[in-house]
Motif scaffolding. Sequence first.
Motif, mmCIF file in Angstrom:
data_model
loop_
_atom_site.group_PDB
_atom_site.id
_atom_site.type_symbol
_atom_site.label_atom_id
_atom_site.label_comp_id
_atom_site.label_asym_id
_atom_site.label_seq_id
_atom_site.Cartn_x
_atom_site.Cartn_y
_atom_site.Cartn_z
ATOM 1 N N CYS A 214 0.799 -1.221 -0.121
ATOM 2 C CA CYS A 214 0.154 0.058 -0.175
ATOM 3 C C CYS A 214 0.829 1.108 0.049
ATOM 4 O O CYS A 214 1.550 1.463 0.875
ATOM 5 C CB CYS A 214 -1.014 -0.081 1.189
ATOM 6 S SG CYS A 214 -1.733 -1.498 1.484
ATOM 7 N N HIS B 256 -3.885 4.816 -1.476
ATOM 8 C CA HIS B 256 -3.953 5.528 -2.663
ATOM 9 C C HIS B 256 -3.577 4.545 -3.791
ATOM 10 O O HIS B 256 -4.078 4.628 -5.068
ATOM 11 C CB HIS B 256 -3.183 6.535 -2.653
ATOM 12 C CG HIS B 256 -3.884 7.671 -1.788
ATOM 13 N ND1 HIS B 256 -3.249 8.710 -1.591
ATOM 14 C CD2 HIS B 256 -5.057 7.728 -1.229
ATOM 15 C CE1 HIS B 256 -4.055 9.574 -0.649
ATOM 16 N NE2 HIS B 256 -5.021 9.079 -0.283
ATOM 17 N N MET C 275 -13.962 -1.658 -4.078
ATOM 18 C CA MET C 275 -13.033 -0.951 -5.265
ATOM 19 C C MET C 275 -13.659 0.267 -6.109
ATOM 20 O O MET C 275 -13.301 0.783 -6.896
ATOM 21 C CB MET C 275 -12.729 -2.195 -6.377
ATOM 22 C CG MET C 275 -11.743 -3.242 -5.748
ATOM 23 S SD MET C 275 -10.235 -2.454 -5.369
ATOM 24 C CE MET C 275 -9.316 -3.931 -4.612
ATOM 25 N N GLU D 223 -13.790 3.195 -5.369
ATOM 26 C CA GLU D 223 -13.066 4.443 -5.490
ATOM 27 C C GLU D 223 -11.688 4.348 -6.246
ATOM 28 O O GLU D 223 -11.063 5.484 -6.263
ATOM 29 C CB GLU D 223 -12.876 4.933 -3.882
ATOM 30 C CG GLU D 223 -14.024 5.385 -3.155
ATOM 31 C CD GLU D 223 -13.812 5.988 -1.820
ATOM 32 O OE1 GLU D 223 -12.525 5.846 -1.384
ATOM 33 O OE2 GLU D 223 -14.719 6.235 -1.102
ATOM 34 N N TYR D 224 -11.598 3.318 -6.693
ATOM 35 C CA TYR D 224 -10.295 3.104 -7.584
ATOM 36 C C TYR D 224 -10.746 3.100 -9.105
ATOM 37 O O TYR D 224 -11.152 2.040 -9.542
ATOM 38 C CB TYR D 224 -9.556 1.612 -7.080
ATOM 39 C CG TYR D 224 -9.207 1.701 -5.698
ATOM 40 C CD1 TYR D 224 -7.690 2.098 -5.461
ATOM 41 C CD2 TYR D 224 -9.971 1.545 -4.411
ATOM 42 C CE1 TYR D 224 -7.443 2.274 -4.134
ATOM 43 C CE2 TYR D 224 -9.557 1.588 -3.192
ATOM 44 C CZ TYR D 224 -8.163 1.904 -3.152
ATOM 45 O OH TYR D 224 -7.809 2.025 -1.723
ATOM 46 N N ALA E 28 -6.988 0.950 -12.918
ATOM 47 C CA ALA E 28 -6.609 -0.575 -12.667
ATOM 48 C C ALA E 28 -5.726 -1.104 -13.686
ATOM 49 O O ALA E 28 -5.907 -0.919 -15.020
ATOM 50 C CB ALA E 28 -7.539 -1.531 -12.087
ATOM 51 N N PHE F 47 -4.117 -1.151 -8.450
ATOM 52 C CA PHE F 47 -5.410 -0.313 -8.309
ATOM 53 C C PHE F 47 -4.895 1.090 -7.738
ATOM 54 O O PHE F 47 -4.057 1.204 -6.786
ATOM 55 C CB PHE F 47 -6.353 -1.036 -7.225
ATOM 56 C CG PHE F 47 -6.681 -2.155 -7.507
ATOM 57 C CD1 PHE F 47 -7.639 -2.584 -8.365
ATOM 58 C CD2 PHE F 47 -6.130 -3.512 -6.791
ATOM 59 C CE1 PHE F 47 -8.027 -3.867 -8.946
ATOM 60 C CE2 PHE F 47 -6.462 -4.658 -7.015
ATOM 61 C CZ PHE F 47 -7.275 -5.195 -8.045
ATOM 62 N N ILE F 48 -5.502 2.177 -8.564
ATOM 63 C CA ILE F 48 -5.099 3.472 -8.027
ATOM 64 C C ILE F 48 -6.438 4.439 -7.661
ATOM 65 O O ILE F 48 -7.458 4.066 -8.475
ATOM 66 C CB ILE F 48 -4.573 3.908 -9.530
ATOM 67 C CG1 ILE F 48 -3.292 3.381 -9.818
ATOM 68 C CG2 ILE F 48 -4.118 5.555 -9.379
ATOM 69 C CD1 ILE F 48 -2.995 3.173 -11.382
ATOM 70 N N HIS F 49 -6.181 4.943 -6.648
ATOM 71 C CA HIS F 49 -7.306 5.740 -5.853
ATOM 72 C C HIS F 49 -7.781 6.764 -6.766
ATOM 73 O O HIS F 49 -6.843 7.448 -7.251
ATOM 74 C CB HIS F 49 -7.288 5.879 -4.559
ATOM 75 C CG HIS F 49 -8.304 6.437 -3.805
ATOM 76 N ND1 HIS F 49 -8.688 7.768 -3.753
ATOM 77 C CD2 HIS F 49 -8.996 5.776 -3.105
ATOM 78 C CE1 HIS F 49 -9.802 7.845 -2.959
ATOM 79 N NE2 HIS F 49 -10.084 6.594 -2.512
ATOM 80 N N GLU F 50 -9.036 6.984 -6.661
ATOM 81 C CA GLU F 50 -9.440 8.382 -7.644
ATOM 82 C C GLU F 50 -8.771 9.749 -7.122
ATOM 83 O O GLU F 50 -8.609 10.808 -7.853
ATOM 84 C CB GLU F 50 -11.059 8.454 -7.603
ATOM 85 C CG GLU F 50 -11.458 8.795 -6.056
ATOM 86 C CD GLU F 50 -12.886 8.754 -6.073
ATOM 87 O OE1 GLU F 50 -13.691 8.211 -6.998
ATOM 88 O OE2 GLU F 50 -13.537 8.985 -5.099
ATOM 89 N N LYS G 100 -9.129 1.273 -16.774
ATOM 90 C CA LYS G 100 -8.841 -0.087 -16.110
ATOM 91 C C LYS G 100 -8.702 -0.967 -17.264
ATOM 92 O O LYS G 100 -9.516 -0.953 -18.503
ATOM 93 C CB LYS G 100 -10.119 -0.365 -15.336
ATOM 94 C CG LYS G 100 -10.595 0.168 -14.201
ATOM 95 C CD LYS G 100 -11.737 -0.187 -13.437
ATOM 96 C CE LYS G 100 -11.927 0.842 -12.312
ATOM 97 N NZ LYS G 100 -13.286 0.503 -11.762
#
Length: 403
Positions: free
Chosen positions: A5, A38, A72, A74-75, A78, A100-103, A124
């Motif tokens: 993370c 994030h 997921m 908010e991600y 991807a 996975f990448i947070h908004e 994604k």
Amino acid sequence: VAGLCLGPGTICSPHIPLVPDDIDRASLPSIMQSHKPHFLAVHCQEVGGKNYEASMSHVDCFVKELLSSDAMKEYNRARIYLDENYKSQEQFTALGSFYFIHESLKNIHQFDFKAKKFKKVVGKETCSETLESTPALEKEKFPQDYFPESKWSRKGFIRTRWVLADCAFDLVNIHLFHDASNLVAWEKSPSVYSGTRQKALGYVLDRITDQRYEKVPYFVFGDFNFRLDSKQVIESLCSTATMQTVRAADTNEVDKLIFRESDNDRKVVLQLEKKLFNYVNQDVFRENNGTSLLEFDKELSLFKDRLHELEISFPPSYPYSEDSSQGKQYMNTRCPAWCDRILMSPSARDLVLKPENEERAIVYDNIGPNVCMGDHKPVFLSFRITAGAGKPNANKHKCCVVQ
């Protein structure tokens, strides 16, 4: 499985067969809820499980369900790379790398190894066909002569490269060779299997630091199959016992070793066979997280200048019972060991241990300590990366210049 993370984020390395019924779906979401990453990287080994030919068709369904899950939502970006090509024995590794990448993370780029430049990550994408020709990663199966007795198995690595917060780093998914026989592992210290793993790990480190691309900090995480030094740990556990050797009648080869107490009615302390490690007291592997046995965990010593690890404060990650009601119980097949690890280069360790990374913000632990997760218990590392963390002038570092 292992996971990472970042920023806040998490590296996770689960050696979990990616078959829906084998995954405790509450565990990864609970880690995400606790650490709110994030950037989330999850490295899986044995995608499709042991019966991958029959089970591989379920993997795509699982991925779709994962991407659409509440955890997921908010991600919004991807990248998922799955080696599902089991028909190619020379190339199949059964590795799966999930990112996975947070908004809220506005600026992240991934390296194109063919074009030799970074590209902004948008949307994604899932890739499961011919990973060998996918420019966003490097994937290799170990050369055949690296495999014990040159017999193919699903072992190799996948590398991706990222720029986050003006810092470039590599993430390497890895699966090294297991011990085939407890009896062979016991024969000498260190075991022949340890040497095979060290050779393969050296191969990976040489490949990811060669002259083809600029060197950047790297994290290597997955199933290293590291084992305790069998001969030394057994001598310690059975220090007051006497050993009986049982040989096969037809071949006269050692079939079983039985260690008995000298007194106490000759009680059996340990029974050792090719795939049996039946020790009288499993608590020794759980008490204080088994850390008294870390002195026998020696396979990393050869790489002490190239690889670092945070302090281990969780029990051996393998081999756990696959009985869903026995989440903390080890199987009596192998000596419990820390197979699943998250390792890093010296420069990556500097990223993790930056002064602004308060001690409480760094967590290296396992996932689902009381829950059945398969025979391996996933581990994760959570820490923060701040802008310009790579170097004092990281944003001017040519490797981090996005083209």
